[in-house]
Design a protein around this motif. Structure first.
Motif, short mmCIF file in Angstrom:
data_model
loop_
_atom_site.label_atom_id
_atom_site.label_comp_id
_atom_site.label_asym_id
_atom_site.label_seq_id
_atom_site.Cartn_x
_atom_site.Cartn_y
_atom_site.Cartn_z
N UNK A 213 -34.82 17.57 -4.51
CA UNK A 213 -35.05 16.74 -3.33
C UNK A 213 -35.72 17.64 -2.30
N UNK B 179 -22.00 7.54 -4.85
CA UNK B 179 -22.30 7.74 -3.44
C UNK B 179 -22.37 9.22 -3.04
N UNK C 106 -33.32 1.94 -7.63
CA UNK C 106 -32.37 3.04 -7.78
C UNK C 106 -31.17 2.86 -6.84
N UNK D 175 -21.03 17.00 -5.05
CA UNK D 175 -20.59 15.86 -4.24
C UNK D 175 -20.57 14.60 -5.09
N UNK E 149 -24.90 8.04 -17.04
CA UNK E 149 -25.32 8.78 -15.84
C UNK E 149 -24.32 9.86 -15.48
N UNK F 144 -24.86 11.00 -2.90
CA UNK F 144 -26.05 11.17 -2.08
C UNK F 144 -25.75 11.02 -0.59
N UNK G 90 -24.61 14.08 0.71
CA UNK G 90 -25.67 15.08 0.87
C UNK G 90 -26.23 14.99 2.29
N UNK H 74 -28.78 0.48 -8.32
CA UNK H 74 -28.01 1.14 -9.38
C UNK H 74 -26.88 1.97 -8.78
N UNK H 75 -27.22 2.74 -7.74
CA UNK H 75 -26.22 3.63 -7.14
C UNK H 75 -25.05 2.82 -6.59
N UNK I 194 -33.06 7.82 -0.74
CA UNK I 194 -33.59 7.32 -2.01
C UNK I 194 -34.49 6.13 -1.71
#
Lengths: 268, 344
Positions: free
Chosen positions: A113, B157, B147, A127, A94, B159, B162, B150-151, B142
């Motif tokens: 997104x 992190x 998912x 990020x 990933x 996201x 974001x 998984x994260x 999400x």
């Protein structure tokens, strides 16, 4: 660093991505059969063929989105070592996908997104690799929007308010912001009108040569293949039936099916 | 409402603290695992409870599993001891476990809370149980549970930032004021339940054990005592808590979380402590805010704490607290002379 690495690799003439005997079965049906190909740094490889010929399956296999039934895919890491992608852990794979690779989908809504602003979309990868300074992220995002010809004052608008062409350009910016070495594109110009397609192709061609990207582009449009790619792979019934330099394949097709494909296009 | 021991079993006999022993064992195992992996959401087989989801079914199950006969229980809802949710849950455990209850933070050994951490500093012999509506901090970014797991597993992190980025882009600052994401023990990112971000610093290095229960989502997570809890932020937009321009109108406390109370339809308002126990204790000590009643001669002129209206924070699909009813005075407190006016 990247340029140096690229140059070093180019000098060594070592392939970036190697697939060997790649196959994928969907039950009794064949998705893709025994595909072996090499992708070199800075090279654009087009995969063409009619619908259902296994193009998208091949792209899924190369980008490890799908698990292969047989065969393997290896990738040359930044340290120059060729590694089997199936042997990588999930975390490593990933990380690779969000730093060294890009994946541009046909439908931008799948790759973006949609509820997050354009700036947030571009900044997400930054990020994810540890950028924690808002000002820097913002600056980089603004810079990238400029490079894909999106006005800076649209940075806080979300992609739902963007046209199809803008969405696709935003998707490109989002993928290229971490300066990847290999980008997979699945019909990037599908669903766009002709003039928008032309501008997008122009943009992609500029970025590819400027950044020295290696690209695997799946398309059914031979004109796109001719404009962008250096090399071509023609697929039919899940197999590669012809490979060669783009102009060679398009101007002097050897296989009957390729001849049919080329002659069925009005002005490729 | 005040401490009282009900020695004999109630007429209808429940197992101690309602849940059967096997269920409590199962929940305790989940709690132990949660403590071993700070901030990690441990799935557990949440039971149906005799109250609707969103009213604290997760918190109640965690409380039931850790409650002992010698515990002294305090239940708060938005900082208050006397709102519907708090009264109902306190009554539930009085009836099913016969434990002592209190409204005083310092006397309690077990505190179940919805949306606040008490102002009084917690100690090593206390456990704080949070009611959690949505345990997954990444949920609104999400939607796929596979998912998000998984994260968490891969510690991805980006996201979460974001979301903070979007806040700054839209509002010029991080506008998240409650359920502000935190990183626990340098590893897991966790939703601290919808507490105001004002309370986030209280979770860091806290001597008390903090347990989080989400009944509908069937998750338990924990912060062991003295664990580092860091609120996420950007280098150039550091984490900041809310500030209030004025002290509490009743007890003159500063540096506490205040609720806005609308007094009339002509713009009249007051700001009072959200933590009723803290406010009442300060008034009993003689602290007086600008709108507090003067100390009466009949002694113990503790004002009935007026009802706060939720402000600035949208309710999150969690328990609707009935905030429009007037709060009664704690037992033993004198009737405040202006109580009715303030509450009207």
């Amino acid at each position: 660093m990247t340029d140096q690495a690229n140059q070093a690799l180019a000098a060594a003439d070592a392939p970036l991505l190697v697939s060997e005997g790649l196959s994928k079965n969907y039950g009794a049906r064949i998705g893709c059969r025994d595909v072996s190909l090499d992708i070199y740094p800075g090279e654009v490889l087009a995969v063409v063929g009619e619908s259902g010929s296994g193009k998208s399956t091949l792209l899924g296999l190369l980008s490890t989105e799908l698990a292969a039934s047989a065969g393997r895919v290896s990738y040359r890491m930044r340290d120059g070592v060729l590694r089997d992608l199936a042997s990588l852990g999930a975390a490593e794979r990933r990380l690779l996908m969000r730093t060294d690779w890009g994946l541009i989908r046909q439908n931008p809504a799948d790759g973006l997104r949609m509820a997050v602003s354009a700036g947030g979309n571009v900044g997400e990868r930054l990020m994810a690799v540890g950028w924690r300074h808002y000002g820097n992220i913002r600056r980089e995002a603004t810079d990238w929007l400029g490079r894909v010809e999106i006005a800076a004052d649209r940075i806080d608008d979300d992609p739902r308010s963007f046209s199809g062409g803008m969405r696709q350009r935003l998707q490109i910016a989002r993928n290229l912001v971490t300066k990847p070495r290999l980008v997979f594109m699945d019909e990037p110009t599908g669903g766009l009108d002709v003039s928008v397609q032309a501008r997008l192709l122009d943009l992609i061609r500029g970025l590819v040569s400027e950044m020295g990207l290696a690209v695997v582009i799946v398309t059914h449009d031979l004109a796109v293949a001719r404009l962008l790619s250096h090399r071509m792979v023609v697929m039919r019934h899940g197999r590669v039936i012809e490979t060669g330099l783009t102009d060679q394949v398009l101007d002097d097709p050897r296989e009957p099916y390729t001849q049919l494909l080329v002659s069925s296009v009005l002005a490729a | 409402m005040t401490s009282q021991h009900t020695g004999e079993m109630p007429a209808i006999s429940y197992n101690f603290a309602y849940l059967d022993e096997q269920t409590k064992r199962m929940i305790r195992r989940a709690i132990l695992k949660a403590i071993a992996i700070p901030g990690y959401q441990v799935p557990f087989a949440a039971r149906e409870m005799p109250m609707p989801y969103g009213w604290g079914t997760g918190g109640v199950q965690v409380t039931a599993a850790v409650l002992g006969p010698d515990d002294v229980l305090k239940v708060i809802d938005q900082g208050a001891d006397d709102t519907t949710n708090a009264v109902a849950i306190r009554g539930f455990f009085e009836k099913t476990a016969g434990v002592a209850t209190t409204t005083a933070t310092t006397e309690a050994t077990l505190i179940q809370t919805r949306h606040r951490i008490p102002e009084t500093k917690l100690s090593e012999n206390q456990i704080l149980v949070y009611q959690v509506p949505i345990p997954e901090p990444l949920r609104f970014l999400e939607p796929r549970e596979t998912e998000t797991r998984q994260l968490h597993a891969l510690e991805e992190y980006g996201l979460m930032h974001v979301k903070l980025y979007e806040d700054i882009a839209r509002h010029g600052h991080i506008a998240t004021t409650y359920a502000y994401p935190v990183e626990v023990a340098g590893r897991y990112v966790m939703d601290p339940s919808p507490i105001p971000k004002f309370d986030n610093p209280k979770m860091d290095d806290c001597p008390a054990l903090q347990l989080f229960g989400a009944g509908r989502e069937k998750r338990i997570y924990a912060i062991p005592p003295y664990t580092t809890v860091r609120s996420l932020d950007f280098e150039d937009h550091p984490f900041k808590v809310q500030r209030f321009a004025k002290p509490c109108a009743l007890c003159a406390a500063t540096g506490v979380y205040l609720d806005e109370v609308i007094l009339d339809d002509r713009g009249g308002r007051m700001f009072v402590c959200s933590d009723t126990d803290y406010c009442n204790a300060r008034q009993a000590e003689g602290h007086r805010g600008e709108m507090a009643a003067p100390v009466s001669s009949s002694g113990g002129a503790v004002l009935p704490h007026p009802t706060p209206l939720p402000h600035g924070e949208r309710e999150q699909g969690d328990a609707p607290s009935l905030t429009l009813t007037a709060r009664g005075a704690p037992e033993g407190a004198g009737e405040g002379p202006f109580g009715a006016e303030i509450a009207s």
